[in-house]
Design an enzyme around this catalytic site. Structure first.
Site, mmCIF file in Angstrom:
data_model
loop_
_atom_site.group_PDB
_atom_site.id
_atom_site.type_symbol
_atom_site.label_atom_id
_atom_site.label_comp_id
_atom_site.label_asym_id
_atom_site.label_seq_id
_atom_site.Cartn_x
_atom_site.Cartn_y
_atom_site.Cartn_z
ATOM 1 N N HIS A 1 8.567 -40.235 7.417
ATOM 2 C CA HIS A 1 9.068 -39.220 6.498
ATOM 3 C C HIS A 1 8.374 -37.896 6.824
ATOM 4 O O HIS A 1 7.139 -37.852 6.932
ATOM 5 C CB HIS A 1 8.783 -39.609 5.051
ATOM 6 N N CYS A 2 9.165 -36.853 6.940
ATOM 7 C CA CYS A 2 8.657 -35.534 7.329
ATOM 8 C C CYS A 2 7.490 -35.090 6.456
ATOM 9 O O CYS A 2 6.464 -34.642 6.954
ATOM 10 C CB CYS A 2 9.793 -34.512 7.245
ATOM 11 N N PHE A 3 7.639 -35.233 5.154
ATOM 12 C CA PHE A 3 6.638 -34.679 4.248
ATOM 13 C C PHE A 3 5.373 -35.527 4.153
ATOM 14 O O PHE A 3 4.371 -35.079 3.599
ATOM 15 C CB PHE A 3 7.242 -34.466 2.854
ATOM 16 N N ALA B 1 12.311 -38.011 8.503
ATOM 17 C CA ALA B 1 13.335 -38.070 7.456
ATOM 18 C C ALA B 1 12.915 -37.229 6.259
ATOM 19 O O ALA B 1 11.728 -37.101 5.953
ATOM 20 C CB ALA B 1 13.538 -39.516 7.032
#
Lengths: 125, 260
Positions: free
Chosen positions: B145-147, B82
């Site tokens: 979460h992607c980051f 996300a």
């Protein structure tokens, strides 16, 4: 490595047709190329799929890709356990790693025999 | 599935520069570009208001911010984790499959190295993660979460925080096409300290226009194309985007429902 008992699409799907039922999966070359598989989305039983159209999606490292149908027909069985254990595709893409079984009404015009598919793979490597 | 290039790459890159806008519309336009026929398009955009996008197969119920309806949400056609899109520059690179290397790893190397060069031109220090790092497994990725999880190919700050994450969608029918889009945070985020930003990594942060120009130059060079040609969304692409928008809004309601 290819298996002589099945046919292949240039996009690296295989199908083995017995008694009008096609068992469909993806080749070891596809699995190695995709690497790090994380998600697999397969159609439910009863879905009508069309040859040369996407019938599923697979997410690997950083990319979501289509899985293309080698045949047309109705999905009669799905390997429900496979999306939860994608390592099976690494160890046995040819048998335990089958994805769907389809009651065949037609075949793709792009199907290759094992030797032709093997030549394509070797040309790519 | 791996795919062979079906056509020679174009020698012209269409450049679309959109103002920050609605999340569903943003994703609808990317979908329309992928479904379209233009051989090579580079699009820059952003999100206003801020929004959350989920990866193609993520579990909406794992994101409590959706239950509170604190942010708009839309599902991407690409995978990965996300992303909270706020104060960022977003890019999409879309075209015939031949636009990018068939090998996914090589395609990330090409695009992210170009973005790193564009950033360096603007005085922003970042480098691409080259070593393999085991990413979140399938179960963890459903809620990731992607980051938060820098992985191979991501652009990271010198301190290791992620600065640019991208994702791809490759289609075979009706044509072999590829979409790669990614997110470049511009400002620090108090709520997400694991996210690096352009402003933190440069003495004099570039303005949006300068950053776009530098990235476009670097990407056209990397792709072996001439200078990008400013363009607009074609009528059929806009029509397709409107059709996708309706579906995405229906999906969004489903996402919100499943997060309760």
């Amino acid at each position: 490595m290819t298996k002589d008992d099945r046919k292949y699409l240039p996009t690296h799907e295989w199908c083995r047709i017995q008694d009008g039922i096609a068992t469909i999966g993806i080749t070891d070359f596809a699995v190695q190329s995709l690497s790090d598989l994380v998600f697999l989305d397969l159609p439910p039983i009863g879905t009508r799929i069309s040859a040369d159209d996407a019938f599923g999606e697979i997410e690997s490292v950083k990319a979501v890709s289509d899985i293309v149908a080698p045949v047309s027909g109705e999905v009669v069985e799905v390997n429900e356990a496979l999306p939860d254990d994608l390592d099976v595709l690494k160890t046995d893409p040819w048998d335990a790693g089958w994805m769907v079984k389809v009651k065949v009404t037609g075949e793709s015009g792009n199907l290759l025999d094992a030797a032709s598919y093997q030549r394509q793979v070797e040309a790519h490597e | 599935m791996p795919q062979e290039p079906l056509a020679a790459p174009t020698d012209r890159l269409r450049l679309l520069i959109d103002p920050p806008g609605d999340a569903a519309w943003n994703m609808a336009v990317d979908a329309a570009l992928l479904a379209g026929r233009h051989p090579a398009t580079l699009r820059f955009y952003g999100f206003e208001p801020a929004a959350l996008t989920l990866g193609r197969f993520q579990d909406a119920a794992a994101f409590p911010e959706l239950a509170s309806r604190a942010v708009p949400c839309v599902r991407r056609m690409t995978g990965g984790g996300a992303i909270l899109h706020v104060d960022e520059l977003t890019y999409s690179l879309v075209g015939d499959a031949a636009l990018l290397p068939t090998d996914v790893h090589a395609s990330y190397d090409l695009v992210h190295d170009a973005i790193a060069r564009g950033l360096a031109h603007c005085g922003v220090r970042a480098h691409r993660v080259t070593e393999h790092r085991p990413g979140p497994g399938p179960r963890a990725l459903r809620a990731a979460h992607c980051f938060a999880v820098p992985a191979r190919h991501d652009l990271v700050a010198p301190d290791g925080r992620k600065l640019c994450g991208s994702a791809q969608r490759r289609t075979l029918r009706p044509r072999a096409r590829v979409l790669m889009h990614g997110s470049l945070p511009l400002l620090p985020r108090a709520a997400q300290p694991f996210v690096a930003s352009v402003a933190e990594l440069s003495v004099t942060p570039p303005d949006r226009a300068a950053l776009i120009a530098a990235l476009a130059d670097a990407l056209t060079g990397a792709l072996g194309l001439g200078a990008a040609q400013p363009g607009t969304l074609a009528a059929d692409e806009r029509e397709h985007a409107r059709a996708v928008l309706g579906q995405l809004r229906t999906d969004r309601d489903t996402l919100l429902g499943s997060s309760r």
